[in-house]
Design a protein around this motif. Structure first.
Motif, short mmCIF file in Angstrom:
data_model
loop_
_atom_site.label_atom_id
_atom_site.label_comp_id
_atom_site.label_asym_id
_atom_site.label_seq_id
_atom_site.Cartn_x
_atom_site.Cartn_y
_atom_site.Cartn_z
N GLY A 160 0.80 -1.22 0.00
CA GLY A 160 0.00 0.00 0.00
C GLY A 160 0.83 1.27 0.00
N GLY A 161 2.13 1.14 -0.18
CA GLY A 161 2.98 2.34 -0.12
C GLY A 161 3.42 2.74 -1.52
N SER A 162 4.54 3.43 -1.54
CA SER A 162 5.00 3.96 -2.81
C SER A 162 5.97 3.02 -3.51
CB SER A 162 5.69 5.30 -2.56
OG SER A 162 6.70 5.09 -1.59
N GLY A 163 6.05 1.81 -3.01
CA GLY A 163 6.96 0.85 -3.63
C GLY A 163 8.38 0.98 -3.12
N GLU A 164 8.54 1.74 -2.03
CA GLU A 164 9.90 1.92 -1.50
C GLU A 164 10.16 1.01 -0.31
OE1 GLU A 164 9.89 5.97 -0.48
OE2 GLU A 164 9.86 6.67 -2.54
N ASP A 165 9.31 -0.01 -0.17
CA ASP A 165 9.42 -0.84 1.03
C ASP A 165 10.27 -2.09 0.81
OD1 ASP A 165 6.11 0.13 1.52
OD2 ASP A 165 7.75 0.65 2.85
N GLY A 166 11.15 -2.06 -0.14
CA GLY A 166 11.96 -3.25 -0.42
C GLY A 166 13.01 -3.48 0.64
N PHE A 167 13.62 -4.66 0.59
CA PHE A 167 14.70 -4.98 1.53
C PHE A 167 15.66 -5.92 0.83
CE2 PHE A 167 11.16 -7.86 2.08
CZ PHE A 167 11.76 -9.11 2.01
N THR A 168 16.88 -5.98 1.34
CA THR A 168 17.87 -6.87 0.75
C THR A 168 17.87 -8.18 1.54
OG1 THR A 168 19.61 -6.12 2.23
CG2 THR A 168 19.31 -4.87 0.17
N MET A 169 18.48 -9.19 0.94
CA MET A 169 18.57 -10.48 1.65
C MET A 169 19.40 -10.33 2.93
SD MET A 169 17.38 -13.42 1.53
CE MET A 169 16.71 -13.29 -0.10
N LYS A 170 20.41 -9.45 2.87
CA LYS A 170 21.24 -9.20 4.04
C LYS A 170 20.38 -8.63 5.18
CE LYS A 170 25.47 -6.77 5.13
NZ LYS A 170 26.25 -5.62 4.76
N GLN A 171 19.49 -7.72 4.83
CA GLN A 171 18.59 -7.13 5.85
C GLN A 171 17.60 -8.16 6.39
OE1 GLN A 171 17.25 -3.90 3.35
NE2 GLN A 171 18.25 -2.37 4.63
N MET A 172 17.13 -9.04 5.50
CA MET A 172 16.20 -10.09 5.94
C MET A 172 16.87 -11.00 6.97
SD MET A 172 13.09 -11.26 5.28
CE MET A 172 12.78 -11.83 6.93
N LYS A 173 18.12 -11.40 6.65
CA LYS A 173 18.86 -12.26 7.59
C LYS A 173 19.10 -11.53 8.91
CE LYS A 173 21.15 -15.14 4.19
NZ LYS A 173 22.31 -15.35 3.33
N ALA A 174 19.43 -10.24 8.80
CA ALA A 174 19.69 -9.45 10.01
C ALA A 174 18.41 -9.31 10.84
CB ALA A 174 20.24 -8.08 9.64
N ALA A 175 17.26 -9.18 10.16
CA ALA A 175 15.99 -9.03 10.88
C ALA A 175 15.71 -10.30 11.70
CB ALA A 175 14.85 -8.74 9.90
N ILE A 176 15.94 -11.45 11.10
CA ILE A 176 15.69 -12.73 11.81
C ILE A 176 16.65 -12.83 13.00
CG2 ILE A 176 15.75 -15.25 11.63
CD1 ILE A 176 15.07 -14.87 8.63
N ARG A 177 17.92 -12.53 12.75
CA ARG A 177 18.92 -12.59 13.83
C ARG A 177 18.55 -11.62 14.95
NH1 ARG A 177 22.92 -12.44 10.01
NH2 ARG A 177 23.29 -10.24 10.42
N SER A 178 18.12 -10.41 14.57
CA SER A 178 17.78 -9.39 15.57
C SER A 178 16.59 -9.82 16.40
CB SER A 178 17.43 -8.07 14.90
OG SER A 178 18.51 -7.61 14.18
N PHE A 179 15.63 -10.44 15.76
CA PHE A 179 14.43 -10.87 16.48
C PHE A 179 14.83 -11.80 17.63
CE2 PHE A 179 10.83 -13.61 17.38
CZ PHE A 179 9.80 -12.69 17.47
N ILE A 180 15.72 -12.75 17.32
CA ILE A 180 16.15 -13.70 18.34
C ILE A 180 17.03 -13.00 19.38
CG2 ILE A 180 17.54 -15.79 18.71
CD1 ILE A 180 16.45 -16.69 15.91
N ARG A 181 17.97 -12.17 18.89
CA ARG A 181 18.89 -11.50 19.81
C ARG A 181 18.13 -10.58 20.78
NH1 ARG A 181 22.07 -7.65 17.14
NH2 ARG A 181 22.66 -9.31 15.72
N PHE A 182 17.21 -9.80 20.25
CA PHE A 182 16.49 -8.87 21.13
C PHE A 182 15.59 -9.59 22.11
CE2 PHE A 182 17.94 -5.50 18.32
CZ PHE A 182 18.31 -4.56 19.27
#
Ligand SMILES: [Zn+2]
Length: 291
Positions: A166-188
């Motif tokens: 629903g946005g302007s199409g600027e909501d993309g992410f890289t695979m590196k960010q995806m991996k970091a998001a999963i790691r961060s979820f567990i770490r936090f």
């Protein structure tokens, strides 16, 4: 959103009640099923004190109707020949949607009527469920079932790439960010499990320095029950139970809806926030915002 433990526990309750075929799919790719249970909340933990483009994806998905995720998940799963990891992630994610949809209206409304912060209400629900399960709410490892392997990020990324946000199409992410998001979820989740007073002081000081103490403090489960949340917990507990058969139905029907044999369930018309803003507007509530 109900918090990490509520989503994990809810998924286990749903899993036990699933038809054989769907249960087997989830059990054969358990890592992705359990990651799916945390839904788009995974993105919230990517640089949580400094939210940017990636954590905004979590908000954007929550504000879209569940149908947007379900239809996109159907495309992704079909493109991958209904492979078990994709089905398992989908089924976990459907559980997340079902619990969020069932609980969120009352979470947001309670913040409005009682002034309790969203994260505090959710932390209190986790505390109540942990106690019910005989666990220590301030020491329990809430992410003990999450053991992501490198391929998991690839699977999960497929579900949020190309989805209508629903946005302007600027909501993309890289695979590196995806991996970091999963790691961060567990770490936090590990960092926020803070039995000691010293660790709590450091965490709370960091939240205060970032100006986010009120918003985030509920992510650290309190030593004692917070009386400010006492009235809402039985309501949320009832929604939790009612959402179990709903999630079972959504998962059972997913493949039939995905392949056009039956219509998508009307529950998907609502967003992950129980459409609380629309419902407030319809009720003429214009003042008061969620915390
Ligand atoms: Zn959520």
């Amino acid at each position: 959103m109900p918090s990490t433990y509520a989503h994990e526990r809810f998924g286990c309750d749903v899993l036990r009640r699933l038809p054989e075929r769907e249960r087997a799919a989830a059990e054969q790719a358990p890592g992705l099923f359990h990651l799916g249970l945390q839904g788009p909340d995974l993105f919230f933990y990517y640089k949580p004190l400094n939210p940017g483009q990636v954590s905004r994806i979590g908000n954007a998905v929550h504000q879209r109707p569940g149908l947007d995720f379900a239809v996109h998940a159907a495309q992704v799963a079909a493109e991958h020949d209904w492979a078990l990891p994709y089905l398992a992630y989908t089924y976990g994610s459907i559980c997340h949607f079902a619990l969020d949809r069932a609980c969120h209206f009352d979470v947001f409304d309670y913040t409005r009527t009682h002034g309790a912060a969203h994260s505090v209400i959710e932390g209190e629900l986790d505390r109540a469920l942990l106690l019910e399960d005989g666990k220590d709410p301030v020491r329990a490892d809430l992410v003990e079932n999450l053991h992501p392997d490198p391929e998991d990020a690839q699977v999960i990324a497929a579900f949020y790439s190309g989805m209508n946000l629903g946005g302007s199409g600027e909501d993309g992410f890289t695979m590196k960010q995806m991996k970091a998001a999963i790691r961060s979820f567990i770490r936090f989740n590990h960092i926020l499990t803070a039995p000691g007073k010293g660790k709590r002081f450091i965490i709370f000081s960091g939240m205060k320095a970032a100006g986010k103490y009120e918003e985030l403090r509920g992510h650290v489960i309190g030593y004692e029950e917070d009386p400010a949340c006492r009235e809402v917990l039985p309501v949320l507990r009832r929604h939790y139970e009612e959402a179990i058969p709903e999630a079972v139905r959504l998962i059972r029907d997913f493949r039939d809806s995905a392949e056009g044999r039956i219509a998508w369930d009307p529950l998907y018309e609502m967003n992950y926030e129980s459409d609380y803003r629309r419902r407030w507007a319809e009720a003429g509530i214009t003042s008061g915002e969620e915390k």
